[in-house]
Enzyme design. Structure first.
Site, PDB file in Angstrom:
ATOM      1  N   THR A 125       0.821  -1.215   0.000  1.00 18.45           N
ATOM      2  CA  THR A 125       0.000   0.000   0.000  1.00 18.45           C
ATOM      3  C   THR A 125       0.854   1.264   0.000  1.00 18.45           C
ATOM      4  OG1 THR A 125      -1.473   1.275   1.434  1.00 18.45           O
ATOM      5  CG2 THR A 125      -0.127  -0.337   2.523  1.00 18.45           C
ATOM      6  N   ASP A 126       0.277   2.351  -0.507  1.00 19.51           N
ATOM      7  CA  ASP A 126       0.993   3.639  -0.458  1.00 19.51           C
ATOM      8  C   ASP A 126       1.148   4.151   0.978  1.00 19.51           C
ATOM      9  OD1 ASP A 126      -1.680   4.318   0.010  1.00 19.51           O
ATOM     10  OD2 ASP A 126      -1.806   5.819  -1.587  1.00 19.51           O
ATOM     11  N   GLU A 127       0.369   3.581   1.915  1.00 17.41           N
ATOM     12  CA  GLU A 127       0.420   4.092   3.293  1.00 17.41           C
ATOM     13  C   GLU A 127       1.777   3.869   3.954  1.00 17.41           C
ATOM     14  OE1 GLU A 127      -2.876   3.726   5.855  1.00 17.41           O
ATOM     15  OE2 GLU A 127      -4.318   3.800   4.229  1.00 17.41           O
ATOM     16  N   TYR A 150      -1.381  -0.162  11.155  1.00 21.15           N
ATOM     17  CA  TYR A 150      -1.606  -0.879   9.886  1.00 21.15           C
ATOM     18  C   TYR A 150      -0.444  -0.623   8.931  1.00 21.15           C
ATOM     19  CZ  TYR A 150      -3.185  -1.393   5.044  1.00 21.15           C
ATOM     20  OH  TYR A 150      -3.250  -1.715   3.707  1.00 21.15           O
ATOM     21  N   ALA A 152       2.532   0.439   9.523  1.00 19.90           N
ATOM     22  CA  ALA A 152       3.804  -0.105  10.027  1.00 19.90           C
ATOM     23  C   ALA A 152       3.879  -1.603   9.781  1.00 19.90           C
ATOM     24  CB  ALA A 152       3.936   0.201  11.519  1.00 19.90           C
ATOM     25  N   LYS A 154       2.379  -3.259   7.354  1.00 20.47           N
ATOM     26  CA  LYS A 154       2.572  -3.488   5.922  1.00 20.47           C
ATOM     27  C   LYS A 154       4.022  -3.164   5.527  1.00 20.47           C
ATOM     28  CE  LYS A 154      -0.023  -4.501   3.136  1.00 20.47           C
ATOM     29  NZ  LYS A 154      -0.470  -5.850   2.635  1.00 20.47           N
ATOM     30  N   ASN A 180      -8.370   1.984  -3.268  1.00 17.09           N
ATOM     31  CA  ASN A 180      -9.209   1.322  -4.278  1.00 17.09           C
ATOM     32  C   ASN A 180     -10.686   1.550  -3.981  1.00 17.09           C
ATOM     33  OD1 ASN A 180      -7.657  -1.725  -5.447  1.00 17.09           O
ATOM     34  ND2 ASN A 180      -6.643   0.125  -4.782  1.00 17.09           N
TER      35      ASN A 180
HETATM   36  P1  NAD Z   1      -9.924  -6.893   2.802  1.00 17.67           P
HETATM   37  O1  NAD Z   1      -9.844  -6.511   4.242  1.00 17.67           O
HETATM   38  O2  NAD Z   1     -11.163  -6.595   2.038  1.00 17.67           O
HETATM   39  O3  NAD Z   1      -9.665  -8.469   2.653  1.00 17.67           O
HETATM   40  C1  NAD Z   1      -8.628  -9.129   3.316  1.00 17.67           C
HETATM   41  C2  NAD Z   1      -8.805 -10.632   3.091  1.00 17.67           C
HETATM   42  O4  NAD Z   1      -7.714 -11.314   3.725  1.00 17.67           O
HETATM   43  C3  NAD Z   1     -10.091 -11.198   3.704  1.00 17.67           C
HETATM   44  O5  NAD Z   1     -10.700 -12.092   2.808  1.00 17.67           O
HETATM   45  C4  NAD Z   1      -9.600 -11.937   4.941  1.00 17.67           C
HETATM   46  O6  NAD Z   1     -10.430 -13.034   5.323  1.00 17.67           O
HETATM   47  C5  NAD Z   1      -8.228 -12.400   4.493  1.00 17.67           C
HETATM   48  N1  NAD Z   1      -7.313 -12.636   5.619  1.00 17.67           N
HETATM   49  C6  NAD Z   1      -7.052 -11.814   6.655  1.00 17.67           C
HETATM   50  N2  NAD Z   1      -6.176 -12.394   7.498  1.00 17.67           N
HETATM   51  C7  NAD Z   1      -5.849 -13.593   6.966  1.00 17.67           C
HETATM   52  C8  NAD Z   1      -4.981 -14.644   7.356  1.00 17.67           C
HETATM   53  N3  NAD Z   1      -4.286 -14.581   8.490  1.00 17.67           N
HETATM   54  N4  NAD Z   1      -4.879 -15.723   6.561  1.00 17.67           N
HETATM   55  C9  NAD Z   1      -5.610 -15.823   5.403  1.00 17.67           C
HETATM   56  N5  NAD Z   1      -6.461 -14.867   5.001  1.00 17.67           N
HETATM   57  C10 NAD Z   1      -6.578 -13.759   5.765  1.00 17.67           C
HETATM   58  O7  NAD Z   1      -8.649  -6.256   2.123  1.00 17.67           O
HETATM   59  P2  NAD Z   1      -8.482  -5.534   0.707  1.00 17.67           P
HETATM   60  O8  NAD Z   1      -8.949  -4.151   0.819  1.00 17.67           O
HETATM   61  O9  NAD Z   1      -9.015  -6.429  -0.329  1.00 17.67           O
HETATM   62  O10 NAD Z   1      -6.877  -5.487   0.602  1.00 17.67           O
HETATM   63  C11 NAD Z   1      -6.161  -6.576   0.032  1.00 17.67           C
HETATM   64  C12 NAD Z   1      -4.680  -6.226   0.042  1.00 17.67           C
HETATM   65  O11 NAD Z   1      -4.452  -5.028  -0.709  1.00 17.67           O
HETATM   66  C13 NAD Z   1      -4.118  -5.965   1.437  1.00 17.67           C
HETATM   67  O12 NAD Z   1      -2.832  -6.517   1.517  1.00 17.67           O
HETATM   68  C14 NAD Z   1      -4.062  -4.447   1.533  1.00 17.67           C
HETATM   69  O13 NAD Z   1      -3.033  -4.043   2.397  1.00 17.67           O
HETATM   70  C15 NAD Z   1      -3.759  -4.066   0.091  1.00 17.67           C
HETATM   71  N6  NAD Z   1      -4.237  -2.748  -0.335  1.00 17.67           N
HETATM   72  C16 NAD Z   1      -5.543  -2.376  -0.171  1.00 17.67           C
HETATM   73  C17 NAD Z   1      -5.978  -1.135  -0.658  1.00 17.67           C
HETATM   74  C18 NAD Z   1      -7.416  -0.684  -0.524  1.00 17.67           C
HETATM   75  O14 NAD Z   1      -7.729   0.445  -0.870  1.00 17.67           O
HETATM   76  N7  NAD Z   1      -8.337  -1.528  -0.052  1.00 17.67           N
HETATM   77  C19 NAD Z   1      -5.069  -0.296  -1.304  1.00 17.67           C
HETATM   78  C20 NAD Z   1      -3.741  -0.715  -1.443  1.00 17.67           C
HETATM   79  C21 NAD Z   1      -3.344  -1.936  -0.966  1.00 17.67           C
HETATM   80  O1  DAU Z   2      -4.119   4.050   0.587  1.00 19.23           O
HETATM   81  C1  DAU Z   2      -4.363   2.677   0.562  1.00 19.23           C
HETATM   82  C2  DAU Z   2      -5.142   2.280   1.791  1.00 19.23           C
HETATM   83  O2  DAU Z   2      -6.461   2.782   1.615  1.00 19.23           O
HETATM   84  C3  DAU Z   2      -5.176   0.782   2.036  1.00 19.23           C
HETATM   85  O3  DAU Z   2      -3.872   0.331   2.287  1.00 19.23           O
HETATM   86  C4  DAU Z   2      -6.077   0.445   3.227  1.00 19.23           C
HETATM   87  O4  DAU Z   2      -6.171  -0.950   3.407  1.00 19.23           O
HETATM   88  C5  DAU Z   2      -7.447   1.024   2.967  1.00 19.23           C
HETATM   89  O5  DAU Z   2      -8.282   0.803   4.095  1.00 19.23           O
HETATM   90  C6  DAU Z   2      -7.353   2.514   2.670  1.00 19.23           C
HETATM   91  O6  DAU Z   2      -6.955   3.255   3.851  1.00 19.23           O
HETATM   92  P1  DAU Z   2      -7.635   4.655   4.238  1.00 19.23           P
HETATM   93  O7  DAU Z   2      -7.464   4.891   5.679  1.00 19.23           O
HETATM   94  O8  DAU Z   2      -7.203   5.719   3.300  1.00 19.23           O
HETATM   95  O9  DAU Z   2      -9.167   4.276   3.872  1.00 19.23           O
HETATM   96  P2  DAU Z   2     -10.552   4.533   4.625  1.00 19.23           P
HETATM   97  O10 DAU Z   2     -11.630   4.107   3.673  1.00 19.23           O
HETATM   98  O11 DAU Z   2     -10.566   3.963   6.005  1.00 19.23           O
HETATM   99  O12 DAU Z   2     -10.567   6.111   4.760  1.00 19.23           O
HETATM  100  C7  DAU Z   2     -10.434   6.962   3.620  1.00 19.23           C
HETATM  101  C8  DAU Z   2     -10.415   8.395   4.121  1.00 19.23           C
HETATM  102  O13 DAU Z   2     -11.707   8.710   4.638  1.00 19.23           O
HETATM  103  C9  DAU Z   2      -9.452   8.628   5.260  1.00 19.23           C
HETATM  104  O14 DAU Z   2      -8.891   9.929   5.134  1.00 19.23           O
HETATM  105  C10 DAU Z   2     -10.319   8.556   6.506  1.00 19.23           C
HETATM  106  C11 DAU Z   2     -11.644   9.079   6.026  1.00 19.23           C
HETATM  107  N1  DAU Z   2     -12.841   8.493   6.676  1.00 19.23           N
HETATM  108  C12 DAU Z   2     -12.942   7.148   6.725  1.00 19.23           C
HETATM  109  C13 DAU Z   2     -14.035   6.552   7.313  1.00 19.23           C
HETATM  110  C14 DAU Z   2     -14.145   5.042   7.396  1.00 19.23           C
HETATM  111  C15 DAU Z   2     -13.832   9.321   7.174  1.00 19.23           C
HETATM  112  O15 DAU Z   2     -13.737  10.565   7.095  1.00 19.23           O
HETATM  113  N2  DAU Z   2     -14.917   8.731   7.755  1.00 19.23           N
HETATM  114  C16 DAU Z   2     -15.054   7.387   7.868  1.00 19.23           C
HETATM  115  O16 DAU Z   2     -16.070   6.899   8.430  1.00 19.23           O
END
Ligand code: NAD
Ligand code: DAU
Length: 336
Positions: A125-127, A150, A152, A154, A180
């Site tokens: 992730t970019d985080e 989170y 840290a 990653k 995403n």
């Molecule tokens: P998500 O939380 O929707 O899904 C995570 C999945 O991993 C779930 O199906 C869960 O059951 C499974 N899982 C969790 N712990 C596990 C374990 N110990 N063993 C096996 N399976 C396990 O997550 P997501 O949003 O789909 O993210 C997927 C990946 O992409 C992550 O590595 C996340 O850091 C990365 N990522 C997410 C975003 C985003 O915006 N969502 C952006 C950049 C990177």
């Molecule tokens: O940048 C990539 C990351 O994006 C991924 O690595 C993470 O897994 C994913 O959860 C996401 O992290 P963010 O913290 O950016 O996403 P979130 O949807 O939790 O929040 C997006 C922004 O919105 C953030 O600035 C916090 C804000 N927010 C979020 C929630 C849930 C609110 O203002 N209100 C809310 O209720």
């Protein structure tokens, strides 16, 4: 070559499996997922009998289980999506983030080394780069500066992946993507949460002043990028992936409300997230140069499709809100 996808029942993993089975229907995929609260087998409904798809319920922290899956299915490549992913949960309970995102990644890397896996993509992730001021973008050379537990966890997973390449020559590539959006995203994350609350007539909680900026990318474009890195990425390299699509949270929430024909009075400013990163923005020129990747879904098109998907899939939302989705595994596999 059989591909192991971990975390395939989550948001991006399930979109990746659907994308992959469409793009490479002949390539076998094994999905290893623990089914935490974020794992929903319903995200892959309809694929149970696909000849190229196998689901295994299991934990990436369980060395024996991971070894057996790799051995029994003749796995040749791994794409690791499995993780704890929600920043707010990492603030209230960091331990499981370290277990899965650090310990689990370490197990996968060890098993990959033992079984001479030829391609390993660590989906990150970019985080990990921390927070930006008003200008500039994260490049692959930006120093790691994770701010939340989170991020840290990653970053630690990324450093392990890097070290396994450097020390053992394991062919690992790391991808770092921005936020995403799209179908099947668990409604704790900003976009699906705001849609669900607006439809349910509930308040929309905006953290702090709502001026934090995120760079949004449609999940399909992320899946395409991971697939390219899996096939063409250079071992040991990091690839940034992003949407060139920065939005302030408050503006995005207002846009969603207008798409849903709901009033802005539903917005409620709430206490800020502790340590809240101000701005993320990705420079994705490296993957563009090396693999010709660029986002293909405009935000206009992607958001329209996404809002329509959550409206059309009311039953999917309902079973998550009621908790019934936790029972899908039994219904889809045990009782068949
Ligand atoms: P998500 O939380 O929707 O899904 C995570 C999945 O991993 C779930 O199906 C869960 O059951 C499974 N899982 C969790 N712990 C596990 C374990 N110990 N063993 C096996 N399976 C396990 O997550 P997501 O949003 O789909 O993210 C997927 C990946 O992409 C992550 O590595 C996340 O850091 C990365 N990522 C997410 C975003 C985003 O915006 N969502 C952006 C950049 C990177
Ligand atoms: O940048 C990539 C990351 O994006 C991924 O690595 C993470 O897994 C994913 O959860 C996401 O992290 P963010 O913290 O950016 O996403 P979130 O949807 O939790 O929040 C997006 C922004 O919105 C953030 O600035 C916090 C804000 N927010 C979020 C929630 C849930 C609110 O203002 N209100 C809310 O209720």
């Amino acid at each position: 070559m059989v591909l192991l996808v971990t975390g395939g029942c989550g948001f991006i993993g399930s979109n990746f499996i659907r994308f992959h089975l469409q793009s490479h229907p002949e390539q076998k995929i094994v999905n290893l997922d623990k089914l935490t609260y974020a794992g929903n087998p319903g995200n892959l409904a309809g694929l149970e009998d696909h000849p190229s798809y196998t689901f295994v319920r299991g934990d990436i922290c369980d060395r024996k289980a991971v070894g057996s899956v790799v051995q029994d299915h003749g796995i040749g490549a791994i794409a690791n999506f499995a993780a704890e992913t929600h920043v707010d949960r990492s603030i209230s309970g960091p331990a499981v983030f370290m277990e899965t995102n650090v310990g689990g990644t370490n197990v996968l890397l060890d098993v990959a080394k033992e079984h001479a896996i030829t391609r390993f993509v660590q989906v990150s992730t970019d985080e990990v780069y921390g927070s930006l001021g008003p200008d500039g973008k994260f490049t692959e050379e930006t120093p790691l500066h994770p701010n939340s537990p989170y991020a840290a966890s990653k970053a630690a997973g990324d450093l392990l992946a890097r070290a396994y390449h450097h020390t053992y020559g394991l062919p690992v590539m790391i991808t770092r993507c921005s936020n995403n959006y799209g179908p099947y995203q668990f409604p704790e994350k900003l976009i699906p949460l705001m849609i669900a609350n607006a439809l349910g007539g509930r308040k929309l909680p905006v953290y702090g002043d709502g001026q934090n900026v995120r760079d949004w990318l449609h999940v399909r474009d992320h899946c395409h990028a991971v697939d390219l890195v899996l096939r063409k990425g250079r071992p040991g390299e990091v690839y940034n992936i992003g949407g060139e699509n920065e939005w302030k949270n408050l503006d995005l929430v207002k846009l969603l409300l207008s798409r849903l024909n709901k009033p802005e009075s539903l917005i409620e400013f709430v206490r800020d997230r502790p340590g809240h990163d101000r701005r993320y923005a990705i420079d994705a020129s490296k993957i563009g140069r090396e693999m010709g990747w660029k986002p293909s879904v405009s935000f206009e098109q992607g958001l329209t499709e996404t809002v329509a998907w959550y409206l059309e899939n009311e039953e999917w939302r309902r079973t998550i809100e009621s908790g019934e989705y936790r029972d899908y595994y039994r219904k889809m596999y045990d009782e068949r």
